[in-house]
Structure formats: C-alpha cells, structure tokens
Design a protein around this motif. Structure first.
Motif, PDB file in Angstrom:
ATOM      1  N   ALA A  41       0.832  -1.195   0.000  1.00 58.41           N
ATOM      2  CA  ALA A  41       0.000   0.000   0.000  1.00 58.41           C
ATOM      3  C   ALA A  41       0.870   1.250   0.000  1.00 58.41           C
ATOM      4  CB  ALA A  41      -0.907   0.004   1.231  1.00 58.41           C
ATOM      5  N   PRO A  42       0.494   2.248  -0.818  1.00 56.47           N
ATOM      6  CA  PRO A  42       1.260   3.494  -0.845  1.00 56.47           C
ATOM      7  C   PRO A  42       1.171   4.209   0.495  1.00 56.47           C
ATOM      8  CG  PRO A  42      -0.192   3.301  -2.754  1.00 56.47           C
ATOM      9  CD  PRO A  42      -0.586   2.243  -1.796  1.00 56.47           C
ATOM     10  N   GLU A  43       2.251   4.868   0.862  1.00 54.48           N
ATOM     11  CA  GLU A  43       2.289   5.634   2.103  1.00 54.48           C
ATOM     12  C   GLU A  43       1.753   7.037   1.844  1.00 54.48           C
ATOM     13  OE1 GLU A  43       3.039   4.642   5.045  1.00 54.48           O
ATOM     14  OE2 GLU A  43       3.640   2.617   4.473  1.00 54.48           O
ATOM     15  N   PRO A  44       0.851   7.531   2.700  1.00 56.14           N
ATOM     16  CA  PRO A  44       0.341   8.900   2.506  1.00 56.14           C
ATOM     17  C   PRO A  44       1.393   9.926   2.902  1.00 56.14           C
ATOM     18  CG  PRO A  44      -0.517   7.955   4.521  1.00 56.14           C
ATOM     19  CD  PRO A  44       0.259   6.866   3.841  1.00 56.14           C
ATOM     20  N   GLN A  45       1.190  11.142   2.428  1.00 54.93           N
ATOM     21  CA  GLN A  45       2.081  12.225   2.842  1.00 54.93           C
ATOM     22  C   GLN A  45       1.934  12.451   4.338  1.00 54.93           C
ATOM     23  OE1 GLN A  45       0.795  15.459   0.326  1.00 54.93           O
ATOM     24  NE2 GLN A  45       2.734  15.408  -0.772  1.00 54.93           N
ATOM     25  N   LYS A 114      -9.958   9.750 -19.255  1.00 58.25           N
ATOM     26  CA  LYS A 114      -9.538  11.053 -18.730  1.00 58.25           C
ATOM     27  C   LYS A 114      -9.934  11.191 -17.261  1.00 58.25           C
ATOM     28  CE  LYS A 114      -7.729  12.383 -22.564  1.00 58.25           C
ATOM     29  NZ  LYS A 114      -6.247  12.450 -22.667  1.00 58.25           N
ATOM     30  N   ARG A 115     -11.092  10.653 -16.902  1.00 56.36           N
ATOM     31  CA  ARG A 115     -11.501  10.684 -15.495  1.00 56.36           C
ATOM     32  C   ARG A 115     -10.548   9.842 -14.654  1.00 56.36           C
ATOM     33  NH1 ARG A 115     -16.160   8.167 -14.703  1.00 56.36           N
ATOM     34  NH2 ARG A 115     -16.726   7.609 -16.849  1.00 56.36           N
ATOM     35  N   TYR A 116     -10.105   8.698 -15.197  1.00 58.29           N
ATOM     36  CA  TYR A 116      -9.133   7.865 -14.490  1.00 58.29           C
ATOM     37  C   TYR A 116      -7.816   8.618 -14.284  1.00 58.29           C
ATOM     38  CZ  TYR A 116     -11.827   3.493 -14.610  1.00 58.29           C
ATOM     39  OH  TYR A 116     -12.754   2.527 -14.388  1.00 58.29           O
ATOM     40  N   GLU A 117      -7.390   9.312 -15.333  1.00 56.62           N
ATOM     41  CA  GLU A 117      -6.129  10.061 -15.225  1.00 56.62           C
ATOM     42  C   GLU A 117      -6.252  11.156 -14.168  1.00 56.62           C
ATOM     43  OE1 GLU A 117      -5.301  11.430 -19.142  1.00 56.62           O
ATOM     44  OE2 GLU A 117      -4.726   9.442 -19.898  1.00 56.62           O
ATOM     45  N   SER A 124      -2.312  10.384  -6.372  1.00 66.48           N
ATOM     46  CA  SER A 124      -0.848  10.370  -6.303  1.00 66.48           C
ATOM     47  C   SER A 124      -0.305  11.633  -5.647  1.00 66.48           C
ATOM     48  CB  SER A 124      -0.247  10.208  -7.703  1.00 66.48           C
ATOM     49  OG  SER A 124      -0.645  11.279  -8.544  1.00 66.48           O
ATOM     50  N   SER A 125      -1.095  12.733  -5.701  1.00 69.37           N
ATOM     51  CA  SER A 125      -0.651  13.951  -5.027  1.00 69.37           C
ATOM     52  C   SER A 125      -0.719  13.788  -3.516  1.00 69.37           C
ATOM     53  CB  SER A 125      -1.513  15.141  -5.465  1.00 69.37           C
ATOM     54  OG  SER A 125      -2.857  14.983  -5.011  1.00 69.37           O
ATOM     55  N   GLN A 126      -1.610  12.932  -3.052  1.00 68.16           N
ATOM     56  CA  GLN A 126      -1.753  12.690  -1.615  1.00 68.16           C
ATOM     57  C   GLN A 126      -0.929  11.481  -1.161  1.00 68.16           C
ATOM     58  OE1 GLN A 126      -5.965  12.355  -0.892  1.00 68.16           O
ATOM     59  NE2 GLN A 126      -6.434  14.182  -2.105  1.00 68.16           N
ATOM     60  N   TYR A 127      -0.681  10.575  -2.089  1.00 69.44           N
ATOM     61  CA  TYR A 127       0.100   9.363  -1.796  1.00 69.44           C
ATOM     62  C   TYR A 127       1.230   9.293  -2.819  1.00 69.44           C
ATOM     63  CZ  TYR A 127      -3.892   7.884   1.055  1.00 69.44           C
ATOM     64  OH  TYR A 127      -4.888   7.809   1.993  1.00 69.44           O
ATOM     65  N   PRO A 128       2.362   9.901  -2.552  1.00 69.93           N
ATOM     66  CA  PRO A 128       3.461   9.965  -3.531  1.00 69.93           C
ATOM     67  C   PRO A 128       3.925   8.603  -4.030  1.00 69.93           C
ATOM     68  CG  PRO A 128       3.848  11.459  -1.698  1.00 69.93           C
ATOM     69  CD  PRO A 128       2.672  10.632  -1.306  1.00 69.93           C
ATOM     70  N   SER A 129       3.782   7.549  -3.198  1.00 67.83           N
ATOM     71  CA  SER A 129       4.256   6.230  -3.634  1.00 67.83           C
ATOM     72  C   SER A 129       3.221   5.486  -4.476  1.00 67.83           C
ATOM     73  CB  SER A 129       4.616   5.390  -2.405  1.00 67.83           C
ATOM     74  OG  SER A 129       3.481   5.212  -1.566  1.00 67.83           O
ATOM     75  N   PHE A 130       2.058   6.078  -4.653  1.00 71.34           N
ATOM     76  CA  PHE A 130       1.019   5.447  -5.480  1.00 71.34           C
ATOM     77  C   PHE A 130       1.383   5.619  -6.948  1.00 71.34           C
ATOM     78  CE2 PHE A 130      -3.337   5.764  -7.475  1.00 71.34           C
ATOM     79  CZ  PHE A 130      -3.586   4.396  -7.438  1.00 71.34           C
ATOM     80  N   ASN A 131       1.551   4.504  -7.637  1.00 70.31           N
ATOM     81  CA  ASN A 131       1.943   4.567  -9.044  1.00 70.31           C
ATOM     82  C   ASN A 131       1.160   3.546  -9.860  1.00 70.31           C
ATOM     83  OD1 ASN A 131       3.230   2.024  -8.616  1.00 70.31           O
ATOM     84  ND2 ASN A 131       5.007   3.123  -7.780  1.00 70.31           N
TER      85      ASN A 131
END
Length: 245
Positions: A41-45, A114-117, A124-131
């Motif tokens: 799981a991505p780490e939040p900021q 586009k909605r997905y993007e 990703s702005s809130q969870y930098p490790s989310f890719n």
C-alpha cells in the motif's frame, strides 16, 4: 447477503454445514493477509490530514458495463461483487479508490480514461508512492478475490446439480431403458397378434369352406339314400303285384 445468495435458495444453502462457512471465512482472511503482503500500500504524505476514502458500491456499479457479448449478466450480482470488493478493500489507494474518484467525476462529461487520469493525479498527489504498478497490482489482487467467488459459486452449482439433477438422471436413464424394453415387448406382441389374426382368418375361411362342402356332401348322401330306398320301395310294390306264389 453474499454473491451465492443471488443464485441459491435458502433450502440449497441449508445443505452446507456451519463448518463449511467458517472454513470459507478463515480462508478469505488468510488469502486477504497473503494478498496484502504481496500488495504494498502506498504511504500517505505525512501530516496530510487525508481521511480514508469512502467507497460507494452503487457508484462503482453505475460506472461499470453491465452488458456482455458472452451472454446474460446479472446486475444484482455485479453490484454484490463490487460490495465484496469494497468489504475487502486493500489498505491505501488502489483500483477501488481510483475508480470511485473517477465515477464521481462522471458529471463533468469527461471520457472514462480522462476521469481515471484525473483521479490518479488526485490520489498520487496525496500518496506519492502510489503509481501505475501499484494500481495494476491491486487489480490483480481484486481479480483473485473475484475468482474465489467464482470457485465457491462453481462448487455450489455442482452441489445443486447433484442434489436436484444427479439422482433424476439415473432414474431417467432407468425409465428410458424400461420404456425401450416395453416397446420391444409391445412390438413382439404386436407381431404375434398380427400372426394370430392371420391364422384366425385363414382358419375361419377353411371352416366355412369345409362346412359348406360337408353340408353339400351330406345332402347328396341323404338324397342318394332316400332315392335308393324309394327305388327299393317301388321294386317292392312291383314285386308284390306279381302273380306268383
């Protein structure tokens, strides 16, 4: 209500023991632990104050295609599958959060990609490790959950077919064999009947002809006897009138 409840009646489900249900729950917990281990799981900021996103199964269903080229699809089952995915939501942002955010943007008129993007950029702005790799890995995990439901459903359908059809198939085959045997007997009896009827007809003709022939011969015989006796009687009269001693 589980996915199986949509396809199996209460009397079907009552055939399963409590142990089977407990085993299923234990297996799901174990699988969830394993999938969580493989899915990072991505780490939040830090200090972002971000709260956990509420996943709305109805919103997910609304944003899903409910038609298929492969045949009929149950909208109720689709909704239940999304509910199952929501109940087993992995920690951190993943496919569910992205799809939930994207569905909420439907009113903007943007196409789905586009909605997905846009949803991805938001997460990703809130969870930098989310890719993208994390996103696709979560999809594979959820596919695994769905396949678990599929396997459970197949087992239930097999049990239902065995319970409702299995015994009847054996009885049906036995009935077919008995019917074929009776048909063969009927055909054999019909042949015997036809043969007997022919013999009866032939014998009836023979008796009729013989009766007529015997009656004729008997009449001729009696006529001959009577005629002969008459001749003798006449001879007696003639002889009685002779002038002899």
């Amino acid at each position: 209500m589980g996915l199986r409840d949509l396809f199996f009646k209460d009397d079907d489900k009552s055939k399963n023991s409590a142990n089977e249900l407990n085993d299923g729950a234990t297996r799901r917990q174990s699988d969830a632990a394993q999938n969580t281990t493989s899915y990072s799981a991505p780490e939040p900021q830090q200090n972002s104050g971000q709260q956990e996103v509420h996943i709305n199964p109805d919103l997910l269903l609304k944003d899903s295609a409910i038609t298929s080229e492969n045949g009929e699809v149950s909208e109720a089952a689709m909704k239940q599958l999304w509910q199952i995915m929501t109940d087993r939501n992995l920690p951190g942002p993943d496919m569910l959060e992205l799809k939930n955010f994207a569905a909420s943007l439907e009113s903007t008129g943007m196409p789905k990609d586009k909605r997905y993007e846009a949803a991805f950029l938001m997460l990703s702005s809130q969870y930098p490790s989310f890719n993208k790799a994390t996103l696709l890995a979560s999809v594979d995990t959820y596919i695994g959950y769905v396949k678990e439901e599929q396997q459970n459903g197949r087992q239930q359908f097999n049990q239902k077919k065995q319970m409702m059809i299995g015994d009847q198939l054996g009885k049906l085959e036995s009935m077919k064999q008995e019917a074929a045997s009776l048909k063969a007997q009927i055909e054999e009896l019909q042949k015997k009947y036809d043969s007997l009827q022919t013999a009866i007809g032939n014998m009836d003709v023979e008796i009729s002809n013989s009766t007529k022939s015997i009656a004729h011969d008997e009449e001729v015989f009696n006529n001959t006897i009577n005629h002969f006796i008459g001749e003798l009687e006449n001879e007696k009269v003639v002889m009685s009138n002779l002038n002899i001693k």
